[in-house]
Design a protein around this motif. Sequence first.
Motif, PDB file in Angstrom:
ATOM      1  N   GLY A  23       3.368  13.012 -29.099  1.00 31.90           N
ATOM      2  CA  GLY A  23       3.123  13.814 -31.158  1.00 31.90           C
ATOM      3  C   GLY A  23       1.872  14.373 -30.875  1.00 31.90           C
ATOM      4  O   GLY A  23       1.923  15.662 -31.817  1.00 31.90           O
ATOM      5  N   GLN A  24       1.135  14.054 -29.459  1.00 31.83           N
ATOM      6  CA  GLN A  24      -0.253  15.154 -29.311  1.00 31.83           C
ATOM      7  C   GLN A  24      -0.078  16.732 -28.705  1.00 31.83           C
ATOM      8  O   GLN A  24      -0.696  17.316 -29.114  1.00 31.83           O
ATOM      9  N   VAL A  25       0.930  16.279 -28.254  1.00 29.91           N
ATOM     10  CA  VAL A  25       1.672  18.099 -27.792  1.00 29.91           C
ATOM     11  C   VAL A  25       2.982  18.771 -28.773  1.00 29.91           C
ATOM     12  O   VAL A  25       2.823  19.597 -28.793  1.00 29.91           O
ATOM     13  N   THR A  26       3.593  17.880 -29.293  1.00 28.15           N
ATOM     14  CA  THR A  26       4.298  18.775 -30.534  1.00 28.15           C
ATOM     15  C   THR A  26       3.879  18.410 -31.556  1.00 28.15           C
ATOM     16  O   THR A  26       4.270  19.419 -32.495  1.00 28.15           O
ATOM     17  N   ASP A  27       3.241  17.951 -32.391  1.00 27.45           N
ATOM     18  CA  ASP A  27       2.484  17.546 -32.802  1.00 27.45           C
ATOM     19  C   ASP A  27       3.296  17.384 -34.417  1.00 27.45           C
ATOM     20  O   ASP A  27       3.177  17.353 -35.559  1.00 27.45           O
ATOM     21  N   HIS A  28       4.078  16.792 -33.731  1.00 30.91           N
ATOM     22  CA  HIS A  28       5.304  15.426 -34.824  1.00 30.91           C
ATOM     23  C   HIS A  28       5.030  13.865 -34.044  1.00 30.91           C
ATOM     24  O   HIS A  28       6.094  13.831 -34.078  1.00 30.91           O
ATOM     25  N   TYR A  29       4.401  13.448 -35.275  1.00 34.25           N
ATOM     26  CA  TYR A  29       3.816  11.899 -34.176  1.00 34.25           C
ATOM     27  C   TYR A  29       5.570  11.210 -35.404  1.00 34.25           C
ATOM     28  O   TYR A  29       5.792  10.258 -34.575  1.00 34.25           O
ATOM     29  N   ALA A  30       5.977  11.264 -35.947  1.00 30.80           N
ATOM     30  CA  ALA A  30       7.026  10.786 -36.512  1.00 30.80           C
ATOM     31  C   ALA A  30       8.220  10.828 -35.714  1.00 30.80           C
ATOM     32  O   ALA A  30       8.374  10.166 -35.266  1.00 30.80           O
TER      33      ALA A  30
END
Length: 442
Positions: A23-30
């Motif tokens: 999530g931190q890398v892709t900024d898509h936590y869900a």
Amino acid sequence: MFSPWRAELSQILLALLLGAFLGQVTDHYAFAFWLSGMLYLLRHLVYAQRLLRWLRGGRVSELPQGDGIWEEIYYLIYRLRRRNKRRKKQLIRMLERFRTATAALPDATVVLGPRDEIDWFNEAAERMLGLRRGDIGQKIGNLLRYPRFTHYLRHADYQTTVGIPSPTVDNLQLEIRIVPYGEDLRLLVAQDVTQLRFMERVRTDFVANVSHELRTPLTVLKGYLETLNDTQGKIPEAYLKIFRRMEEQTVRMQSLVDGLLSLTRLESGAHPLPQKRVDVPALLKLICEEVKLLPEAIPAVELRLETNACLTGAEQELRSAFSNLVVNAVKYTPPQGRVTVRWRDEGEGVRLDVEDTGPGIAQEHLPRLTERFYRVDVEGSKNKSGSGLGLAIVRHVMVRHGAELKIASTLGKGSCFSCCFPGTRTLRDACPAPEVGCASAL
């Protein structure tokens, strides 16, 4: 106990950390947490597939590899399978020992299922009953076609036995007993009783032949003794006393021979039981009247007719049985005592009670009273003559009429002999009503 769960919690924590990192890398936590959850679920599916493959056909020793809670699950199932495998080996050994033991039995043994189908049988059953391995699953009644056995199997009266000839071996007599066990299972045991039946027949024929041959010389001897006793004044009194004693013993011997012949005829069952109406109230009145003719002093005899029921059967056999009971009660009751003969209803059947106020019989003697020649030394009985066959005759007459002989006695208070007849032998509308004042003292 908690180490598998700690390992599993570490796996869950690792999945959460992976989701947070993605999530931190892709900024898509869900999406990242969903993907880490799917990877965690995929791990469980892989281990479940290994478990399923192992349970379906894997060897017990080939333990699947796993970690976390799955390692504990694999180990527990492995231990359970090892334990079941040892238990299975023990059961197989026990079953083999059972089969070896039953195969060595001389009696035919058959295991029957809930519908009388054959589940298993030993080698003796093959030899004596003619069963084959292909008969497993077949109903035993379809293979042993004997009316007596079919009736025995249908009515399920497992307290008794039934005799049939062997279907495969000539002149082989079998006695079959069925023992219920388990849930709807039964064990059929067929025993070879050929030798026993032969010995019984030899004994019966011997007694019958000897008794029959003794009748002629006894009749001749009795006739001569009666003639000698009638020669008053021609023979000294001392000799007449000897002749009288000889005549008494001759009469006793003749009574013994007649009793043996009657008992042999009843035991043989050669004569079918007639189904004639027997007027029991009239028969009991006649017996009680005949008791008055006994030479010695007798007690009061009271006849109580509480029912007009009659019986179907052999009148002479019933007369002999009832007379034996009444005469025995009179002989062993002191003159100041009382004998009560009672004919009454009992449920669907009827019952005859012959009760006396004699010295009574000890409890240890009661089971053997109906054996032939078995006599009990009771107070005042030393001078009582008898053959010791009366109660044996009564028992066989009761058996032939489907009745039961019951004996109750108390020392010092008296005895009660009861003949209990079933409803199938009872006729209630074929006899006249009992007379008013049916209880009479004779």
